[in-house]
Design an enzyme around this catalytic site. Structure first.
Site, PDB file in Angstrom:
ATOM      1  CB  CYS A  43      29.024  24.808 -26.879  1.00  0.00           C
ATOM      2  SG  CYS A  43      30.188  23.532 -27.979  1.00  0.00           S
ATOM      3  CB  CYS A  48      31.265  21.029 -25.208  1.00  0.00           C
ATOM      4  SG  CYS A  48      30.587  22.256 -26.167  1.00  0.00           S
ATOM      5  CE  LYS A  51      32.766  18.747 -21.598  1.00  0.00           C
ATOM      6  NZ  LYS A  51      31.504  18.537 -21.759  1.00  0.00           N
ATOM      7  CE1 TYR A 185      27.296  17.386 -20.323  1.00  0.00           C
ATOM      8  CE2 TYR A 185      25.296  16.712 -19.783  1.00  0.00           C
ATOM      9  CZ  TYR A 185      25.815  17.839 -20.246  1.00  0.00           C
ATOM     10  OH  TYR A 185      25.541  18.925 -20.878  1.00  0.00           O
ATOM     11  CD  GLU A 189      31.840  15.860 -19.576  1.00  0.00           C
ATOM     12  OE1 GLU A 189      31.625  15.066 -20.699  1.00  0.00           O
ATOM     13  OE2 GLU A 189      31.348  16.917 -19.609  1.00  0.00           O
ATOM     14  CG  HIS A 444      45.167  -6.478 -36.404  1.00  0.00           C
ATOM     15  ND1 HIS A 444      44.588  -6.762 -35.204  1.00  0.00           N
ATOM     16  CD2 HIS A 444      46.487  -7.181 -36.430  1.00  0.00           C
ATOM     17  CE1 HIS A 444      45.549  -7.344 -34.445  1.00  0.00           C
ATOM     18  NE2 HIS A 444      46.557  -7.621 -34.989  1.00  0.00           N
ATOM     19  CD  GLU A 449      41.812  -5.714 -34.280  1.00  0.00           C
ATOM     20  OE1 GLU A 449      41.435  -6.340 -35.121  1.00  0.00           O
ATOM     21  OE2 GLU A 449      42.733  -5.266 -33.780  1.00  0.00           O
TER      22      GLU A 449
END
Length: 455
Positions: A43, A48, A51, A185, A189, A444, A449
Site C-alpha cells: 500500500c 494505493c 497510485k 480495479y 485505475e 444543499h 444530498e
C-alpha cells in the site's frame, strides 16, 4: 518452560504486520519484525498511496480545461512526468520513514532481511542486512505471517515483456501507447491515470466485462464514460502470447481479431499471495484451495502458535482490512481483549476516472439472497460538470430490503464518490432504513444530498 528470544515475531512489515507489531508491543510483548524490502508494504511503497497521488496528478488534465469555464485564463499547458514521479516517490520515502519510526518508538526490533520458518518456533534470517554476516536464527513464542501478495503474471510466451504495478511508478518516461491486461480495479485505475497523462490506452480483457463483483449499473456507466474519453476496450480476447515489435513495443497475439500493439504492456490481472520460500511446509502451516494461508475467524492457522493476516490469507485484499486483522490479533493474543474482524459490509473503491465506491450487496446479490428488493437511483449531472460543459453524469444507487426497509447496499460513481461513501458505509453497517434516510435533511447544494432525496 521454554525461553524464546521474542514473544512475537512478525514476517512482513506491511500495513497489517506493522499494526500488529505496534499493538502487541504496546501490550508489553517483546516483538521483532522482518522485512526484506521496505517498511510499509504494498500500500505505502507500490500500491494505493503512490497510485492515489498519480490519480490526483492526472486529474489536473481535466481540471485545467474546466477552469476556463469558471473564468480562469490558463497559459500553455504542459506536463512533466519526472516531476510527478519523483515527488510521489519522495512522499513514499516520507511515509516509509514514518512507519519505521513507529516500530522503533515502540521498541520493536526490526530486521531488514528475509525471514523464513525452520519450524513452528524458529526463524532463519538471511545474511546481508543489519550487520548479519551469516545466516542467523531466532526463536519466538508466537509468529505472525503478513507477507502480502504480488502482481500475477501469466504463464504465456513473452509475458516477461510486460511490467506490473510494482514497476509502473518508476518509469523513466511515459510511453506513447499502453496496453493494460486485465479488467479489475487496478487495470481501470491505471487506464484512467495514463489516459489523462496523454497516453493512448487499450484495456485488454479475456472476459466480457470490467470490475466483476461491482454493481452492474456502475460497471456499465464507467465503461461508457471511459470509452467516451477515448480509452479502447478489447473484450473476450484470448491471448496466445506476446512478441517484441521491430523498433520497440509489444504485440499481443490473439486468436481472433487483429493483434493488439502498444509501446508498453502492463499486467493487471490479479494478485497472488506471497507464500513461497517462507518455510510453511516445515512449520506445518496449511494452505487453502486458493493457495493462500488458511486461517480461522481469529486469523489463526492450523498451527497453534502461528497466525496470518492481510493479503497472504486472500480473504479481502484491502489495506484497512489487513490493519484491522493485525490489530484484532494483537489485542486478542497479547492484550486480553478478544475480538475478531467482521468481514461483512466492507466498503471499497475504484479510483478510476470517475471513481466508483460501493458497500453492501449489489442489486443482483440482494435479489438472490433476499428475494424482493427496492432499488432507488439518482442519475444526475454534477453542478460543476454543468458549468464546465462536461457531459458526464453521476449515478447513485441504494438497494433496500423490501421486507424490512433496511438499506443493504449503496453504490456510487461520480466525483468524490469514495469520500462520500465512507460516511454512507456507517449507515449501511448500522442497518439504517430507507425511511431514516428520507427523514434526514439534505445538505444543499452538494452531490451527496442525492442520497436523501431518492423517492
Amino acid at each position: 518452560m521454554t525461553t524464546y528470544d521474542h514473544d512475537l515475531f512478525v514476517i512482513g512489515a506491511g500495513s497489517g504486520g506493522v499494526r500488529a507489531a505496534r499493538i502487541a508491543a504496546g501490550h508489553g510483548a517483546r516483538v521483532a519484525i522482518a522485512e526484506e524490502y521496505r517498511v510499509g508494504g504494498t500500500c505505502v511503497i507500490r500500491g494505493c498511496v503512490p497510485k492515489k497521488l498519480l490519480v490526483y496528478g492526472s486529474h489536473f488534465a481535466e481540471d485545467l480545461v474546466d477552469a476556463r469555464r469558471f473564468g480562469w485564463t490558463i497559459g500553455e499547458k504542459g506536463f512533466d512526468w519526472p516531476t510527478l514521479r519523483d515527488n510521489v516517490m519522495a512522499e513514499v520515502d516520507r511515509i516509509n520513514g514514518a512507519y519505521t519510526e513507529t516500530l522503533t518508538s515502540h521498541d520493536v526490533k526490526l530486521y531488514h532481511t528475509r525471514a523464513e520458518l525452520l519450524d513452528a518456533h524458529t526463524i532463519k534470517l538471511s545474511a546481508g542486512a543489519d550487520g548479519l554476516t551469516a545466516e542467523t536464527t531466532v526463536t519466538a513464542d508466537k509468529i505472525l505471517i503478513a507477507t502480502g501478495a504480488r502482481p500475477l503474471v501469466p504463464d504465456l510466451p513473452g509475458a516477461e515483456l510486460g511490467i506490473t504495478s510494482n514497476e509502473v511508478f518508476h518509469l523513466d518516461r511515459l510511453p506513447k501507447s499502453l496496453a493494460i491486461a486485465g479488467g479489475g480495479y487496478i487495470a481501470n485505475e491505471f487506464a484512467g491515470i495514463f489516459h489523462e497523462l496523454g497516453v493512448k490506452v487499450t484495456l485488454v480483457n479475456r472476459g466480457d466485462t470490467i470490475l466483476r463483483g461491482y454493481d452492474q449499473a456502475l460497471r456499465d456507466r464507467l465503461l461508457h464514460i471511459s470509452m467516451a474519453k477515448g480509452i479502447r476496450f478489447v473484450f473476450n480476447c484470448d491471448v496466445r502470447g506476446f512478441e517484441k515489435i521491430d523498433g520497440g513495443g509489444v504485440r499481443a497475439l490473439v486468436d481472433a481479431d487483429d493483434p493488439v500493439e502498444a509501446e508498453m504492456l502492463l499486467w493487471a490481472i490479479g494478485r497472488r499471495p506471497n507464500i513461497e520460500g517462507l518455510g510453511l511446509e516445515r512449520a506445518g502451516v496449511a494452505l487453502n484451495e486458493r493457495h493462500a494461508i488458511a486461517v480461522d475467524a481469529a486469523s489463526k492457522t492450523n498451527v497453534d502458535n502461528i497466525w496470518a493476516v492481510g493479503d497472504v490469507t486472500d480473504r479481502i485484499q484491502l489495506t484497512p482490512v489487513a490493519i484491522r486483522e493485525g490489530h484484532a490479533f494483537a489485542d486478542s493474543v497479547f492484550g486480553n481483549k478478544v475480538w475478531t474482524v467482521d468481514h461483512d459490509t466492507v466498503p471499497s473503491a475504484v479510483f478510476s476516472n470517475p471513481p466508483i465506491a460501493s458497500v453492501g450487496m449489489t442489486e443482483a446479490q440482494a435479489k438472490t439472497k433476499l428475494g424482493t428488493v427496492k432499488v432507488f437511483t439518482s442519475d444526475f449531472r454534477p453542478m460543476r460538470n454543468v458549468l464546465a460543459g462536461r457531459n458526464e453524469r453521476s449515478l447513485y444507487k441504494l438497494v433496500v430490503d423490501s421486507a424490512t426497509d433496511v438499506v443493504v447496499g449503496a453504490h456510487m460513481i461520480g466525483p468524490d464518490a469514495p469520500e462520500i461513501l465512507q460516511a454512507l458505509a456507517i449507515a449501511v453497517k448500522a442497518k439504517l432504513t430507507k425511511a431514516q434516510f428520507d427523514e434526514t435533511v439534505a445538505l444543499h447544494p452538494t452531490m451527496a444530498e442525492e442520497l436523501v432525496l431518492m423517492r
